[in-house]
Design an enzyme around this catalytic site. Structure first.
Site, PDB file in Angstrom:
ATOM      1  N   CYS A   8       0.861  -1.185   0.000  1.00 40.08           N
ATOM      2  CA  CYS A   8       0.000   0.000   0.000  1.00 40.08           C
ATOM      3  C   CYS A   8       0.895   1.233   0.000  1.00 40.08           C
ATOM      4  O   CYS A   8       2.089   1.133  -0.294  1.00 40.08           O
ATOM      5  CB  CYS A   8      -0.997  -0.010   1.154  1.00 40.08           C
ATOM      6  SG  CYS A   8      -0.302   0.231   2.810  1.00 40.08           S
ATOM      7  N   ASN A  11       2.379   1.642   4.226  1.00 42.71           N
ATOM      8  CA  ASN A  11       2.642   0.381   4.912  1.00 42.71           C
ATOM      9  C   ASN A  11       2.342   0.463   6.408  1.00 42.71           C
ATOM     10  O   ASN A  11       3.048  -0.108   7.232  1.00 42.71           O
ATOM     11  CB  ASN A  11       4.069  -0.102   4.656  1.00 42.71           C
ATOM     12  CG  ASN A  11       4.324  -1.541   5.068  1.00 42.71           C
ATOM     13  OD1 ASN A  11       5.406  -1.864   5.521  1.00 42.71           O
ATOM     14  ND2 ASN A  11       3.355  -2.419   4.917  1.00 42.71           N
ATOM     15  N   CYS A  13      -1.441   0.812   7.244  1.00 48.18           N
ATOM     16  CA  CYS A  13      -2.873   0.496   7.376  1.00 48.18           C
ATOM     17  C   CYS A  13      -3.257  -0.763   6.607  1.00 48.18           C
ATOM     18  O   CYS A  13      -3.429  -1.826   7.197  1.00 48.18           O
ATOM     19  CB  CYS A  13      -3.743   1.669   6.902  1.00 48.18           C
ATOM     20  SG  CYS A  13      -3.590   3.166   7.895  1.00 48.18           S
ATOM     21  N   ARG A  14      -3.413  -0.634   5.298  1.00 44.11           N
ATOM     22  CA  ARG A  14      -3.968  -1.722   4.489  1.00 44.11           C
ATOM     23  C   ARG A  14      -3.029  -2.912   4.326  1.00 44.11           C
ATOM     24  O   ARG A  14      -3.424  -4.059   4.568  1.00 44.11           O
ATOM     25  CB  ARG A  14      -4.371  -1.201   3.110  1.00 44.11           C
ATOM     26  CG  ARG A  14      -5.482  -0.178   3.157  1.00 44.11           C
ATOM     27  CD  ARG A  14      -5.719   0.462   1.810  1.00 44.11           C
ATOM     28  NE  ARG A  14      -4.577   1.318   1.451  1.00 44.11           N
ATOM     29  CZ  ARG A  14      -4.432   1.918   0.283  1.00 44.11           C
ATOM     30  NH1 ARG A  14      -5.330   1.758  -0.663  1.00 44.11           N
ATOM     31  NH2 ARG A  14      -3.379   2.685   0.056  1.00 44.11           N
ATOM     32  N   SER A  15      -1.800  -2.672   3.882  1.00 49.16           N
ATOM     33  CA  SER A  15      -0.915  -3.813   3.620  1.00 49.16           C
ATOM     34  C   SER A  15      -0.488  -4.544   4.901  1.00 49.16           C
ATOM     35  O   SER A  15      -0.440  -5.779   4.888  1.00 49.16           O
ATOM     36  CB  SER A  15       0.287  -3.416   2.755  1.00 49.16           C
ATOM     37  OG  SER A  15       1.059  -2.403   3.337  1.00 49.16           O
ATOM     38  N   ASP A 127      -8.450   3.507   1.513  1.00 56.29           N
ATOM     39  CA  ASP A 127      -7.394   3.745   2.489  1.00 56.29           C
ATOM     40  C   ASP A 127      -8.000   4.277   3.788  1.00 56.29           C
ATOM     41  O   ASP A 127      -8.453   5.420   3.847  1.00 56.29           O
ATOM     42  CB  ASP A 127      -6.384   4.745   1.934  1.00 56.29           C
ATOM     43  CG  ASP A 127      -5.124   4.835   2.778  1.00 56.29           C
ATOM     44  OD1 ASP A 127      -5.168   4.423   3.973  1.00 56.29           O
ATOM     45  OD2 ASP A 127      -4.111   5.314   2.267  1.00 56.29           O
TER      46      ASP A 127
END
Length: 160
Positions: A8, A11, A13-15, A127
């Site tokens: 993401c 690096n 939140c999402r990934s 995001d």
């Protein structure tokens, strides 16, 4: 060993959420000796930081460990190291392909996470750093990770 990298922007939140969820899935299926999981960001703002507090709170609620996860940036060597490079949105995919250069052109190992969920309206994982909706992201990540594991099992029946 099959290696999966989630990517993401920062690096945090999402990934890392996808890394933790997929790592937990791999562990519960007793595939830790066959599948390695990591995450990275295209930006360098949060290097060495733990996941965002919203990601940590959500993972805590679901009993999923994020131990050892620290933000890092995508490296050129990641292209050779990982079998699956799963980008959370179109901008991340574009930036990852730019890092990897011509060897990533048309390469199926680099793809968008939402390609795993073609029935969904969105083509990008939103995001939560900006939306604040970590629950929505978790729902997408949990479902997509199951499908990714199915994809890996079909592609590597002798290994997984």
């Amino acid at each position: 060993m099959i290696r999966v990298l989630f990517v993401c922007l920062g690096n945090i939140c999402r990934s890392p959420m996808a890394e933790a969820v997929f790592r937990n899935l791999v562990k519960t299926r007793e595939l830790e000796d066959r599948i390695e999981v990591d995450s990275a960001g295209t930006g360098d703002w949060h290097l060495c930081k733990p996941p965002h507090e919203g990601t940590r709170a959500l993972l805590d609620r679901h009993g999923i460990s994020y131990e050892g996860i620290r933000a890092r940036q995508v490296l050129l060597d990641d292209f050779n190291r990982f079998d699956y490079i799963v980008c959370m949105d179109a901008n991340n995919e574009r930036d990852v392909r730019a890092v990897f250069g011509s060897k990533a052109d048309g390469n199926a190992k680099v793809f968008r996470f939402m390609d795993l969920l073609p029935e969904k309206e969105s083509k990008d994982v939103p995001d939560p750093y900006y939306t604040g909706n970590f629950d929505e992201v978790y729902e997408l990540v949990a479902e997509g990770c199951e499908r990714l594991l199915d994809r890996i099992r079909r592609a590597h029946p002798d290994n997984v």
